[in-house]
Write a protein that holds these residues in place. Sequence first.
Motif, PDB file in Angstrom:
ATOM      1  N   UNK A  36       0.829  -1.207   0.000  1.00 14.27           N
ATOM      2  CA  UNK A  36       0.000   0.000   0.000  1.00 14.27           C
ATOM      3  C   UNK A  36       0.865   1.259   0.000  1.00 14.27           C
ATOM      4  N   UNK A  37       1.919   1.260   0.793  1.00 21.87           N
ATOM      5  CA  UNK A  37       2.824   2.413   0.837  1.00 21.87           C
ATOM      6  C   UNK A  37       3.480   2.630  -0.519  1.00 21.87           C
ATOM      7  N   UNK A  38       3.857   1.536  -1.179  1.00 22.30           N
ATOM      8  CA  UNK A  38       4.574   1.646  -2.450  1.00 22.30           C
ATOM      9  C   UNK A  38       3.661   1.974  -3.619  1.00 22.30           C
ATOM     10  N   UNK A  39       2.446   1.447  -3.606  1.00 20.93           N
ATOM     11  CA  UNK A  39       1.588   1.554  -4.791  1.00 20.93           C
ATOM     12  C   UNK A  39       0.272   2.272  -4.544  1.00 20.93           C
ATOM     13  N   UNK A  40      -0.190   2.339  -3.285  1.00 24.77           N
ATOM     14  CA  UNK A  40      -1.504   2.907  -3.005  1.00 24.77           C
ATOM     15  C   UNK A  40      -2.627   1.900  -3.052  1.00 24.77           C
ATOM     16  N   UNK A  41      -2.326   0.653  -3.435  1.00 19.61           N
ATOM     17  CA  UNK A  41      -3.349  -0.390  -3.450  1.00 19.61           C
ATOM     18  C   UNK A  41      -3.596  -0.878  -2.023  1.00 19.61           C
ATOM     19  N   UNK A  42      -4.826  -0.801  -1.586  1.00 18.51           N
ATOM     20  CA  UNK A  42      -5.158  -1.147  -0.212  1.00 18.51           C
ATOM     21  C   UNK A  42      -5.082  -2.662   0.008  1.00 18.51           C
ATOM     22  N   UNK A  43      -4.749  -3.091   1.219  1.00 19.96           N
ATOM     23  CA  UNK A  43      -4.650  -4.540   1.486  1.00 19.96           C
ATOM     24  C   UNK A  43      -5.932  -5.298   1.190  1.00 19.96           C
ATOM     25  N   UNK A  44      -7.092  -4.662   1.428  1.00 21.34           N
ATOM     26  CA  UNK A  44      -8.351  -5.374   1.194  1.00 21.34           C
ATOM     27  C   UNK A  44      -8.617  -5.633  -0.286  1.00 21.34           C
ATOM     28  N   UNK A  45      -7.839  -4.997  -1.168  1.00 20.79           N
ATOM     29  CA  UNK A  45      -7.997  -5.270  -2.597  1.00 20.79           C
ATOM     30  C   UNK A  45      -7.693  -6.724  -2.949  1.00 20.79           C
ATOM     31  N   UNK A  46      -6.952  -7.417  -2.092  1.00 27.74           N
ATOM     32  CA  UNK A  46      -6.486  -8.756  -2.405  1.00 27.74           C
ATOM     33  C   UNK A  46      -7.341  -9.845  -1.749  1.00 27.74           C
ATOM     34  N   UNK A  47      -8.457  -9.459  -1.134  1.00 27.68           N
ATOM     35  CA  UNK A  47      -9.378 -10.455  -0.580  1.00 27.68           C
ATOM     36  C   UNK A  47     -10.132 -11.122  -1.719  1.00 27.68           C
ATOM     37  N   UNK A  48     -10.123 -12.420  -1.741  1.00 29.41           N
ATOM     38  CA  UNK A  48     -10.734 -13.162  -2.837  1.00 29.41           C
ATOM     39  C   UNK A  48     -12.226 -13.368  -2.626  1.00 29.41           C
ATOM     40  N   UNK A  49     -12.925 -13.479  -3.752  1.00 27.26           N
ATOM     41  CA  UNK A  49     -14.344 -13.890  -3.785  1.00 27.26           C
ATOM     42  C   UNK A  49     -15.218 -13.035  -2.871  1.00 27.26           C
ATOM     43  N   UNK A  50     -14.957 -11.743  -2.845  1.00 30.46           N
ATOM     44  CA  UNK A  50     -15.786 -10.876  -2.008  1.00 30.46           C
ATOM     45  C   UNK A  50     -16.930 -10.250  -2.786  1.00 30.46           C
ATOM     46  N   UNK A  51     -16.946 -10.388  -4.095  1.00 30.57           N
ATOM     47  CA  UNK A  51     -18.046  -9.846  -4.876  1.00 30.57           C
ATOM     48  C   UNK A  51     -19.340 -10.566  -4.533  1.00 30.57           C
ATOM     49  N   UNK A  52     -20.434  -9.839  -4.560  1.00 30.95           N
ATOM     50  CA  UNK A  52     -21.723 -10.381  -4.120  1.00 30.95           C
ATOM     51  C   UNK A  52     -22.120 -11.611  -4.939  1.00 30.95           C
ATOM     52  N   UNK A  53     -21.835 -11.614  -6.242  1.00 27.63           N
ATOM     53  CA  UNK A  53     -22.261 -12.716  -7.105  1.00 27.63           C
ATOM     54  C   UNK A  53     -21.330 -13.920  -7.037  1.00 27.63           C
ATOM     55  N   UNK A  54     -20.178 -13.777  -6.384  1.00 28.85           N
ATOM     56  CA  UNK A  54     -19.187 -14.857  -6.380  1.00 28.85           C
ATOM     57  C   UNK A  54     -18.976 -15.491  -5.010  1.00 28.85           C
ATOM     58  N   UNK A  55     -19.329 -14.813  -3.973  1.00 28.13           N
ATOM     59  CA  UNK A  55     -18.911 -15.255  -2.643  1.00 28.13           C
ATOM     60  C   UNK A  55     -19.589 -16.550  -2.182  1.00 28.13           C
ATOM     61  N   UNK A  56     -20.725 -16.908  -2.785  1.00 27.58           N
ATOM     62  CA  UNK A  56     -21.464 -18.084  -2.327  1.00 27.58           C
ATOM     63  C   UNK A  56     -21.236 -19.307  -3.208  1.00 27.58           C
ATOM     64  N   UNK A  57     -20.277 -19.235  -4.135  1.00 33.78           N
ATOM     65  CA  UNK A  57     -20.085 -20.349  -5.071  1.00 33.78           C
ATOM     66  C   UNK A  57     -19.706 -21.640  -4.361  1.00 33.78           C
ATOM     67  N   UNK A  58     -18.988 -21.547  -3.268  1.00 27.80           N
ATOM     68  CA  UNK A  58     -18.567 -22.741  -2.552  1.00 27.80           C
ATOM     69  C   UNK A  58     -19.570 -23.159  -1.472  1.00 27.80           C
ATOM     70  N   UNK A  59     -20.710 -22.457  -1.412  1.00 25.98           N
ATOM     71  CA  UNK A  59     -21.744 -22.777  -0.425  1.00 25.98           C
ATOM     72  C   UNK A  59     -23.078 -22.917  -1.167  1.00 25.98           C
TER      73      UNK A  59
END
Length: 371
Positions: A36-59
Motif C-alpha cells: 500500500x505504501x509503495x503503490x496505493x493499493x489497499x490490502x483489502x484489494x487482495x481479498x478473494x471472492x468478495x463480490x456479491x455474485x461470487x462469494x457463495x459459489x462454494x456454499x
Amino acid sequence: HYQQQQQHNSAKSFYVPPEENISITTLVKNDYNQHFVDTGKRPQNFIRDHEYNDRFNEFPKLKKLIELKDQLIEQRATPPMYLKCDLKTFNLTSLDCKFDVILIDPPWEEYCRRKIVSHDGHDGDTPFWSVDEIGELPIGEISASPSFLFLWVGNSKGLEEGRQLLSKWGFRRAEDIVWIKTNHEQYEDKRKELNTSIERVVDNEESVFVSTKEHCLMGIKGTVRRNQDGHIIHTNIDTDVIIAEEPPHVTWKPDELYHIIEHFCLGRRRLELFGEDHNIRKGWLTLGSSLTSSNFNKEKYFSNFDMESECLVGSTADIEELRPKSPPRKVPIISPSSIPSIPIPMPMPIPIQSIPLNNSTSIGRGQIFSS
C-alpha cells in the motif's frame, strides 16, 4: 540471478533476522501494508471472492437460499416511489405511515470535509447537519414496533453520536455493519492514486491511521425474538462486513446494504431519508432534497398494504427449509444432586388426654373402649 537481484532491490528496506529462515520472496509477496505504501493499493484489494455474485459459489445451499429470497423480494416489491423535499421543513408524520425499516444517511460534517479534501463537486444535502438537527427528525413517531433502523455514521465521531441518536429515537443498538473500501478502479497511475488516496482519507485532524472504512449502525425498536418471530426477520443470512469499491462521490454507499436489509427484515414498508437519484429502488420510498423529481402518491402507496398480511414479504417452504434458524431456548435440567437439602421439621406429638376410669370403662390390650 537477475530475478534474485530484483527481489533483493525491492526488499532491501526489510530487515530479516539471520536466525529466522524466512524467504525474501514470501516476505515481499505477503506484506500488503508495504505494498500500500509503495503503490496505493489497499490490502483489502487482495481479498478473494468478495463480490456479491461470487462469494457463495462454494456454499450451494446458501447460494440457493439467496436466489430464492431475491426472487421472492423482487415479486413482492412495491413500485419505487420518491419525493423531493427539504427534510428540515417537511413533516415526516404527514406520511401517515409506520415504517418497518428506515435507512438514513445524514449529511454528517465528516462527509463535507471529505468533499473539500477530495474536490468532489457532486451536489448533495449541504451544508452539513449537526447531530442536534438530525435528532429533530421524528424517527420514533414514524417507525412501527417492531422496526429496524440503519444509520450510516461515517468513521469518526459519528459512531458515538449515532448511538446517541438511536437511543433518542427509541432504538437499541444491535449491530455495527462495517464497509471496507477497496480502490481497484480509482486511478490508473499508481503514484497519482497513492497521493490522492491518502489525501482523500486524511480528512480529520484527529486521525492517526489512514481511514478506509465506514460504519452503519443497526437499531431495533420493540421486542423481536429470533427463534419465534420468523415471520418478521430471517437472521444469520448475511454478515456484518461489506467489501466494496469506494465510489467516486463521497455520499454514495454500496448497494449491498439493501440486500442485507431485505434479506433480514420481511417488512415491506421501507423508507430511505437523504436519498439521491441513484438510491431510487423497487420496494422503497426515497425522500431527499437532492432528488431531481417526485412521483410519490399517498393513496397509490398505501394501496400496496390494503391488508395487514400485505405488509410482509412472506416466505416459502423451500426458504424455510434452507434458512438458518436459531435453536429453541433450552430448559435447564436440574439433577437431583444439585437440589439443596432442606430440613423438614418433624411434627410434634399430639398429647392424649387421660381418661378417668370408672366402673363403666374397661381397658383392653392397646385400646380404650367406652361402655
